[in-house]
Scaffold this motif. Structure first.
Motif, PDB file in Angstrom:
ATOM      1  N   THR A   3     -17.708 -15.951 -21.208  1.00 38.65           N
ATOM      2  CA  THR A   3     -18.729 -16.620 -20.905  1.00 38.65           C
ATOM      3  C   THR A   3     -19.491 -17.077 -22.314  1.00 38.65           C
ATOM      4  OG1 THR A   3     -18.976 -15.094 -18.890  1.00 38.65           O
ATOM      5  CG2 THR A   3     -21.090 -16.427 -19.762  1.00 38.65           C
ATOM      6  N   TYR A   4     -19.555 -18.342 -22.352  1.00 34.32           N
ATOM      7  CA  TYR A   4     -20.011 -19.071 -23.511  1.00 34.32           C
ATOM      8  C   TYR A   4     -21.622 -19.166 -23.269  1.00 34.32           C
ATOM      9  CZ  TYR A   4     -15.214 -19.964 -24.821  1.00 34.32           C
ATOM     10  OH  TYR A   4     -13.814 -19.836 -25.319  1.00 34.32           O
ATOM     11  N   PRO A   5     -22.494 -19.264 -24.538  1.00 35.59           N
ATOM     12  CA  PRO A   5     -21.781 -19.204 -25.793  1.00 35.59           C
ATOM     13  C   PRO A   5     -21.677 -17.839 -26.265  1.00 35.59           C
ATOM     14  CG  PRO A   5     -24.314 -19.526 -25.630  1.00 35.59           C
ATOM     15  CD  PRO A   5     -23.795 -19.640 -24.393  1.00 35.59           C
TER      16      PRO A   5
ATOM     17  N   ASN B 133     -19.666 -22.673 -28.582  1.00 34.84           N
ATOM     18  CA  ASN B 133     -20.324 -23.102 -27.300  1.00 34.84           C
ATOM     19  C   ASN B 133     -18.751 -23.209 -26.180  1.00 34.84           C
ATOM     20  OD1 ASN B 133     -23.009 -23.360 -27.793  1.00 34.84           O
ATOM     21  ND2 ASN B 133     -22.554 -24.657 -29.279  1.00 34.84           N
ATOM     22  N   ASN B 134     -17.819 -23.495 -26.695  1.00 34.50           N
ATOM     23  CA  ASN B 134     -16.747 -23.498 -25.790  1.00 34.50           C
ATOM     24  C   ASN B 134     -15.455 -23.040 -26.317  1.00 34.50           C
ATOM     25  OD1 ASN B 134     -15.458 -25.866 -27.371  1.00 34.50           O
ATOM     26  ND2 ASN B 134     -17.377 -26.852 -26.719  1.00 34.50           N
ATOM     27  N   LYS B 135     -14.313 -23.269 -25.350  1.00 36.15           N
ATOM     28  CA  LYS B 135     -12.869 -22.735 -25.841  1.00 36.15           C
ATOM     29  C   LYS B 135     -12.524 -23.277 -26.861  1.00 36.15           C
ATOM     30  CE  LYS B 135     -10.323 -20.991 -22.452  1.00 36.15           C
ATOM     31  NZ  LYS B 135      -9.274 -20.722 -21.577  1.00 36.15           N
ATOM     32  N   LYS B 136     -12.345 -24.754 -26.846  1.00 38.59           N
ATOM     33  CA  LYS B 136     -11.651 -25.656 -27.891  1.00 38.59           C
ATOM     34  C   LYS B 136     -12.570 -25.167 -29.237  1.00 38.59           C
ATOM     35  CE  LYS B 136     -11.277 -30.329 -29.408  1.00 38.59           C
ATOM     36  NZ  LYS B 136     -11.631 -31.905 -29.171  1.00 38.59           N
ATOM     37  N   GLN B 137     -13.688 -25.069 -29.482  1.00 37.53           N
ATOM     38  CA  GLN B 137     -14.342 -24.457 -30.801  1.00 37.53           C
ATOM     39  C   GLN B 137     -13.716 -23.296 -31.197  1.00 37.53           C
ATOM     40  OE1 GLN B 137     -18.642 -24.617 -30.327  1.00 37.53           O
ATOM     41  NE2 GLN B 137     -18.840 -26.709 -30.658  1.00 37.53           N
TER      42      GLN B 137
END
Length: 292
Positions: A117-119, A137-141
């Motif tokens: 669960t982001y962030p 803040n997200n999976k890509k980052q």
């Protein structure tokens, strides 16, 4: 006085070391300022010290390395022993250990990169001074950070911070005492390196303006954490407060067995709040040293 070292906190360690060295000299102690590097540790033995003041931050100082060196050479040394130091420097181990105690709230830590669960907060597992801390803040980052960074990181739930709080705990003649709760105010997104070590980038409110019952809880739980993790002499314990409609919730962040002793550090400030001079704090640390 051993300071410097080769961790990312070298500059802070040098500042701490110089402050402590100055206080010792002013009070007629025979002291030597030793700037530790990877190739000069055996030169310590040429000085024939009776006690080492461990002013290192991070690797080799806080992980028990210098303490092992001192024990091998039968030299007394300040701060926590090898086991406690290595436990407390490892955030994953510390939180796994303290999670067993229901009165200590621990932010959720993610072991895998799915179902997050982001962030979240990503930070070095054994780093200090907020070096390498990132808000993701997200999976890509997150994947980009993992790919670039080979260091062992901890992925932690980001708690909505209402207050960042800290408690210094000291050991004096076998009794353990929490000195106070400081509320740290800053303008950055989190309590980063600049806010910690640059004058004017943070404000310290001591005593923290929180309900009396909650203030007492933080003092009490800090003393318990100090004892549970086997700390010695001094430690600083960090918390964050999540504001809730009825009862605020406090989360344990980390424990620092070698809190900074610079002119703007939190531990000397809390000592002063208890009418303890800077030198009295240094002497307390010396008096509770490990003797081999």
């Amino acid at each position: 006085m051993v300071c410097g070292g080769w961790s990312s906190e070298r500059s802070v360690s040098l500042s701490t070391g110089k402050n402590v060295y100055r206080a010792l000299k002013q009070n007629k102690y025979k002291a030597y300022l030793f700037d530790l590097k990877k190739n000069n540790i055996n030169k310590i033995l040429l000085l024939k010290p009776t006690i080492l003041f461990n002013a290192l931050h991070g690797e080799f100082g806080e992980d028990g390395g210098l303490t092992c060196f001192a024990e091998k050479n039968k030299i007394s040394i300040t701060h926590s022993n090898q086991v406690s130091s290595s436990l407390c420097l490892d955030k994953t181990l510390t939180k796994a250990f303290l999670k067993k105690f229901p009165y200590i709230n621990i932010p959720k830590t993610y072991k895998k990169t799915d179902n997050i669960t982001y962030p979240v907060i990503v930070k070095p597992n054994t780093g200090g001074s907020s070096n390498g801390v990132l808000i993701v803040n997200n999976k890509k980052q997150l994947f980009e950070i993992i790919k670039k960074n080979k260091e062992h990181n901890i992925i932690e739930q980001k708690i909505p911070i209402y207050k960042e709080l800290t408690v210094t705990v000291v050991e004096d003649k076998k009794s353990v005492k929490a000195l106070g709760v400081t509320d740290i105010k800053f303008d950055s997104e989190y309590y980063d390196f600049k806010a910690k070590y640059t004058k004017g980038f943070s404000q310290h409110v001591l005593p923290a303006l929180i309900p009396k019952k909650e203030y007492s809880y933080l003092l009490n739980v800090s003393e318990k954490i100090f004892k549970l993790t086997g700390c010695k002499s001094i430690a600083r314990i960090d918390f964050i407060m999540e504001k809730r409609p009825k009862t605020n919730k406090y989360f344990f962040l980390e424990i620092n067995t070698h809190p900074g002793l610079t002119h703007i550090s939190l531990a000397p400030e809390q000592a002063s709040f208890n009418k303890m001079s800077y030198f009295s704090l240094i002497k307390l640390i010396l008096d509770t040293a490990n003797v081999f």
